[in-house]
Each structure stands twice: as structure tokens, then as C-alpha cells.
Design a protein around this motif. Structure first.
Motif, PDB file in Angstrom:
ATOM      1  N   LYS A 143      -7.583  31.053 -51.237  1.00 13.77           N
ATOM      2  CA  LYS A 143      -6.629  31.670 -52.166  1.00 13.77           C
ATOM      3  C   LYS A 143      -7.330  32.126 -53.439  1.00 13.77           C
ATOM      4  CE  LYS A 143      -2.263  30.742 -54.584  1.00 13.77           C
ATOM      5  NZ  LYS A 143      -1.176  29.751 -54.803  1.00 13.77           N
ATOM      6  N   ASN A 144      -8.169  31.273 -54.001  1.00  8.36           N
ATOM      7  CA  ASN A 144      -8.870  31.620 -55.236  1.00  8.36           C
ATOM      8  C   ASN A 144      -9.788  32.822 -55.028  1.00  8.36           C
ATOM      9  OD1 ASN A 144      -9.882  31.080 -58.032  1.00  8.36           O
ATOM     10  ND2 ASN A 144     -11.783  30.718 -56.900  1.00  8.36           N
ATOM     11  N   ILE A 146      -9.595  35.246 -52.683  1.00 10.15           N
ATOM     12  CA  ILE A 146      -8.831  36.467 -52.425  1.00 10.15           C
ATOM     13  C   ILE A 146      -8.127  36.938 -53.693  1.00 10.15           C
ATOM     14  CG2 ILE A 146      -6.865  37.406 -51.164  1.00 10.15           C
ATOM     15  CD1 ILE A 146      -7.697  35.602 -48.798  1.00 10.15           C
ATOM     16  N   TYR A 147      -7.488  36.023 -54.411  1.00  7.20           N
ATOM     17  CA  TYR A 147      -6.819  36.408 -55.655  1.00  7.20           C
ATOM     18  C   TYR A 147      -7.795  37.051 -56.638  1.00  7.20           C
ATOM     19  CZ  TYR A 147      -2.105  34.347 -55.247  1.00  7.20           C
ATOM     20  OH  TYR A 147      -0.806  34.076 -54.915  1.00  7.20           O
ATOM     21  N   THR A 148      -8.981  36.461 -56.766  1.00  6.18           N
ATOM     22  CA  THR A 148      -9.956  36.951 -57.744  1.00  6.18           C
ATOM     23  C   THR A 148     -10.501  38.318 -57.361  1.00  6.18           C
ATOM     24  OG1 THR A 148     -10.591  34.670 -58.261  1.00  6.18           O
ATOM     25  CG2 THR A 148     -12.096  36.408 -58.964  1.00  6.18           C
ATOM     26  N   VAL A 149     -10.877  38.471 -56.089  1.00  6.58           N
ATOM     27  CA  VAL A 149     -11.503  39.719 -55.648  1.00  6.58           C
ATOM     28  C   VAL A 149     -10.485  40.854 -55.569  1.00  6.58           C
ATOM     29  CG1 VAL A 149     -12.762  40.836 -53.762  1.00  6.58           C
ATOM     30  CG2 VAL A 149     -13.324  38.476 -54.420  1.00  6.58           C
ATOM     31  N   VAL A 150      -9.390  40.621 -54.883  1.00  2.00           N
ATOM     32  CA  VAL A 150      -8.378  41.673 -54.738  1.00  2.00           C
ATOM     33  C   VAL A 150      -7.767  42.008 -56.097  1.00  2.00           C
ATOM     34  CG1 VAL A 150      -6.183  42.286 -53.660  1.00  2.00           C
ATOM     35  CG2 VAL A 150      -7.908  41.033 -52.345  1.00  2.00           C
ATOM     36  N   GLY A 151      -7.540  40.975 -56.906  1.00  2.55           N
ATOM     37  CA  GLY A 151      -6.971  41.216 -58.233  1.00  2.55           C
ATOM     38  C   GLY A 151      -7.866  42.062 -59.110  1.00  2.55           C
ATOM     39  N   ARG A 152      -9.174  41.883 -58.990  1.00  6.74           N
ATOM     40  CA  ARG A 152     -10.103  42.654 -59.823  1.00  6.74           C
ATOM     41  C   ARG A 152     -10.022  44.147 -59.512  1.00  6.74           C
ATOM     42  NH1 ARG A 152     -14.565  41.327 -62.866  1.00  6.74           N
ATOM     43  NH2 ARG A 152     -16.149  42.937 -63.137  1.00  6.74           N
ATOM     44  N   TYR A 153      -9.817  44.479 -58.245  1.00  8.32           N
ATOM     45  CA  TYR A 153      -9.833  45.886 -57.843  1.00  8.32           C
ATOM     46  C   TYR A 153      -8.436  46.416 -57.504  1.00  8.32           C
ATOM     47  CZ  TYR A 153     -14.776  44.821 -57.666  1.00  8.32           C
ATOM     48  OH  TYR A 153     -16.045  44.425 -57.997  1.00  8.32           O
ATOM     49  N   PHE A 191      -3.597  37.027 -45.214  1.00 11.45           N
ATOM     50  CA  PHE A 191      -2.793  38.218 -45.459  1.00 11.45           C
ATOM     51  C   PHE A 191      -1.750  37.965 -46.547  1.00 11.45           C
ATOM     52  CE2 PHE A 191      -4.630  39.661 -41.498  1.00 11.45           C
ATOM     53  CZ  PHE A 191      -4.720  41.032 -41.682  1.00 11.45           C
ATOM     54  N   GLN A 192      -1.198  36.782 -46.551  1.00  8.16           N
ATOM     55  CA  GLN A 192      -0.211  36.441 -47.590  1.00  8.16           C
ATOM     56  C   GLN A 192      -0.843  36.478 -48.975  1.00  8.16           C
ATOM     57  OE1 GLN A 192       1.951  32.694 -46.965  1.00  8.16           O
ATOM     58  NE2 GLN A 192       1.757  32.277 -49.162  1.00  8.16           N
ATOM     59  N   PHE A 193      -2.015  35.862 -49.116  1.00 14.69           N
ATOM     60  CA  PHE A 193      -2.687  35.840 -50.422  1.00 14.69           C
ATOM     61  C   PHE A 193      -3.078  37.243 -50.869  1.00 14.69           C
ATOM     62  CE2 PHE A 193      -4.295  31.346 -49.207  1.00 14.69           C
ATOM     63  CZ  PHE A 193      -3.077  30.796 -49.574  1.00 14.69           C
ATOM     64  N   ALA A 194      -3.578  38.061 -49.935  1.00 17.45           N
ATOM     65  CA  ALA A 194      -3.993  39.423 -50.284  1.00 17.45           C
ATOM     66  C   ALA A 194      -2.799  40.249 -50.749  1.00 17.45           C
ATOM     67  CB  ALA A 194      -4.668  40.091 -49.089  1.00 17.45           C
TER      68      ALA A 194
END
Length: 407
Positions: A143-144, A146-153, A191-194
Motif C-alpha cells: 500500500k505504501n 503504490i500510494y507513494t509512486v502512483v500519487g507522485r505521478y 488494484f484497489q490501492f492504485a
């Protein structure tokens, strides 16, 4: 003071020289039409980029990229091992440059890949004692990340290969650490986290050997299960690492249709076509004789013979004609690399081989197949005709054209 000024001038000259040596010219140049122009009404045509290319160190490659491709994916810099080599320590420098390159050139950017058993850092799965972490800990780490990477972009990367290669060719779950510790729920959670990190991003499952019946049926079951649970999944990436005799065009087409019937966008990802023999089908070769084996596995070190090149070209065209046939179902076709010079197939699965799997040669020159793909795209949706009219025994003339097909 004079000495300081001289040092400043020298430093400035060095900086300008460095920029000229290590970056490609940015001035606008008149570009000839490329693949992206021919295919613009069909699907995106993409390529995987390595660091030298998106950083501007390989100008010959960059020229090809800008002329022919309108979609990009990172070959390595977005894999978890490189993004988060140690827990909580993210390295975004290269990924940022990759995304910046795509934005600057108005390209479709795909993130590759969030969850993959390979090229994942070892710490992801173990505690301070080297033992497997609990299910809860691994879920939190997923979760951490995916949240960090997807959130950044968010808003910059159009779509993500959320999970990569989780199913074996026969349709059973790959016994990765994600599966062993969490179970098959790791797919749903990823998929849920993304989706939570970027609700507008397209989310994909990506895998190889997708034309095989066992894997095709397993992916269909997985997608249906996710859909029944209300999990957002928008597309399927069919890796196109083709060989001269496998897979068949017919089986590949079956998978395109099966995935499309689920409401999935289909993408052909990681496309290349090896012209070399497969070592797995040559187990009878004298492996103990290293020289003999290398010659068998590396038969064309100085270029493809004309007959082999013709067969290779025909097979590539069979697949591109298939993609054009189903362009209403396929959103993107992405080559895994720009040129033969840097293709991973030169070293896989036998190191030191010389392969020719891409559309541009080692000098970044377009192979003849590039113009044939462009011509096929131009004629897609129309039927060519050619008729010869005879005036007398010595004079005739030919009429050529296109007849639009009724859809």
C-alpha cells in the motif's frame, strides 16, 4: 578578481560543452512522417525507453523516438527495486526524467510496473531477521509503495501496469512471495490501492504467453472475479515477445477477443520478434560443447540472411495486420525497445547472441518493414484493386486504387 572571472568563464564554457556533448539538440526540426502518423487513427504506437534515451544521451535513438512513437513506457526505472531500494527511501530522479520527457513531447505515458515478483527489493518480503513478514506487514508495504509512486505521478501517468506476470503458462498462480504471504488477494489489493491513489488512472494486468489457452482462461477468470468484487481494472497487456514459430496468430487473436469481451481495453506490450532459435527447443544440441552450442544459438552474428529476413518480416506483418484488424479493441502497441542495438534479446536467454527483434537496426535506421506497416495502416479499412485493360496486342494500361469497405 581577474582570476575568479577566468575561472567563471572556463566553468561556463565547460558547462555549455557538456550540454552539447551529453544532450540532444532541442531545436525544432522538420520531421518526416513516422509510424505514429500512419497509425494515429488506429492505436498508439509506443516504445520502452532506457536511461540514455530519456536523458538525451543517445541522440540517434531520440530522433527515432520523436519521429515514430507517441507512447512510452519505462524499461526499468519504475520497477520497485530501483524506485525503493530500501524501505522508505525512494529514488525518483530517473523516473521523474522519464515522465518529464513524455510530458515535454506530448506522449502517452505508461507506468511499469507496481507489483512484480521479479526486480523487487528483498526487504519487501522479510523482517530484520531475514524471515518472511506477516500478511499484514506485506500488505502495508504494498500500500505504501503504490500510494507513494502512483500519487507522485497522478495526472501525469495515464495508466499503470499494476500487477505483472502473476500467472503461469498453464493457468495456475505463480508461487511468488506476494502469493505465498498474502494469497491471491494481493491482486485485488494492488488494484484497489492504485485506484485509491489515482482514481482517474487506467489500471492494467500485464503478462507474457497470453496466447496460451491455460493462461488466457486464467486471466479471464481473474478479471471476472475482480469485476464481481467491484475492483477497477481497465485493460489487459498482452506481452508480445514473439518467436518465429510461436505463438500462432490464430491463438493470439483468440486472446484479443476473449479479453475484449470482458470489456477490457487490450494492449500489445513488450513487442519484439526474435529471429534466433529457442534454446528450449534445441535441448538436443551439444550443450557440453560451448563453442558448438553458441554457434547453434547464435547463427547470424553478422546479419540476417535475405531468406530469414524475409520470413521475419512476413511474420511481423502477420501480427501487425492482426492488430490493424482489431484496432477497435486495441488501444496501444508498444515495442520493447527502440533498436536492435540495445534490445534485451541480444542476451536472453543465451548471453552474447546477436538478435534482430525490433523495427530499427543497430544504426537506428528504419528497416523496410516500417514503411510496410505504414502502408498497411493507410490501406486499412479499404480494399486495393488493380485491373489491367488491354487496348490491342501491343498496348495495355493498368488502373490501381482503393475501394472503401462497408463496415
Amino acid at each position: 578578481m581577474i582570476m575568479i572571472m577566468k575561472k567563471c568563464i572556463c566553468y561556463l564554457l565547460f558547462s555549455v560543452l557538456s550540454l552539447s556533448l551529453f544532450s540532444c539538440a532541442s531545436e525544432k526540426q522538420e520531421k518526416e512522417p513516422g509510424l505514429k502518423d500512419a497509425l494515429k487513427d488506429k492505436f498508439y504506437i509506443g516504445t520502452a525507453l532506457n536511461r540514455d534515451q530519456y536523458m538525451g544521451y543517445n541522440c540517434a535513438a531520440q530522433k527515432v523516438i520523436l519521429q515514430h512513437f507517441d507512447a512510452i513506457v519505462a524499461e526499468n526505472c519504475m520497477k520497485s527495486m530501483l524506485l525503493q531500494p530500501r524501505e522508505g527511501e525512494f529514488f525518483f530522479d530517473n523516473a521523474d526524467k522519464f515522465v518529464e520527457f513524455g510530458e515535454k513531447n506530448n506522449m502517452l505515458i505508461t507506468g511499469h510496473t507496481l507489483i512484480w515478483h521479479s526486480q523487487a527489493p528483498r526487504w519487501f518480503f522479510v523482517d530484520e531477521n531475514g524471515k518472511d513478514v506477516s500478511r499484514e506487514v506485506l500488505i502495508e508495504r504494498m500500500k505504501n509503495h503504490i500510494y507513494t509512486v502512483v500519487g507522485r505521478y497522478k495526472g501525469k501517468v495515464k495508466g499503470w501496469d499494476v500487477v505483472n506476470e502473476a500467472i503461469e503458462d498453464n493457468g495456475v498462480w505463480r508461487k511468488s512471495k506476494f502469493y505465498q504471504i498474502i494469497g491471491e488477494d494481493f491482486i485485488k489489493l494492488a488494484f484497489q490501492f492504485a485506484h485509491e491513489a489515482d482514481p482517474d488512472a487506467e489500471l492494467y494486468y500485464n503478462d507474457f504467453s497470453m496466447a496460451r489457452k491455460g493462461k488466457r482462461e486464467a486471466v479471464v477468470r481473474m478479471v471476472k472475479s475482480l469485476q464481481e468484487q467491484g475492483i477497477k481494472i481497465g485493460g489487459i497487456g498482452m506481452q508480445g515477445h514473439l518467436m518465429m514459430d510461436d505463438p500462432s496468430v490464430e491463438e493470439f487473436e483468440k486472446s484479443i477477443l476473449a479479453f475484449s469481451e470482458l470489456g477490457m481495453t487490450v494492449m500489445v506490450t513488450e513487442l519484439d520478434l526474435s529471429a534466433l532459435p529457442s534454446p528450449w527447443k534445441n535441448v538436443g544440441a551439444n550443450v557440453s560443447d560451448a563453442v558448438g552450442y553458441q554457434e547453434k544459438m547464435n547463427p547470424y552474428p553478422n546479419g540476417l540472411p535475405a531468406d530469414v529476413e524475409s520470413e521475419w518480416e512476413d511474420r511481423y506483418m502477420d501480427f501487425f495486420n492482426l492488430f490493424l484488424k482489431h484496432s477497435d479493441k486495441i488501444s496501444r502497441v508498444t515495442l520493447w525497445g527502440v533498436s536492435d542495438a540495445t534490445s534485451w534479446k541480444n542476451d536472453f536467454p543465451v548471453r552474447g547472441r546477436t538478435d534482430y527483434p525490433l523495427l530499427f537496426d543497430r544504426d537506428y535506421k528504419a528497416k523496410p518493414i516500417v514503411s510496410k506497416i505504414m502502408e498497411a495502416a493507410e490501406n486499412h479499412g479499404s480494399r486495393k484493386f488493380s485491373k489491367t485493360y488491354k487496348v490491342n496486342n501491343n498496348v495495355s494500361f493498368q488502373v490501381e486504387g482503393k475501394i472503401s469497405e462497408v463496415k
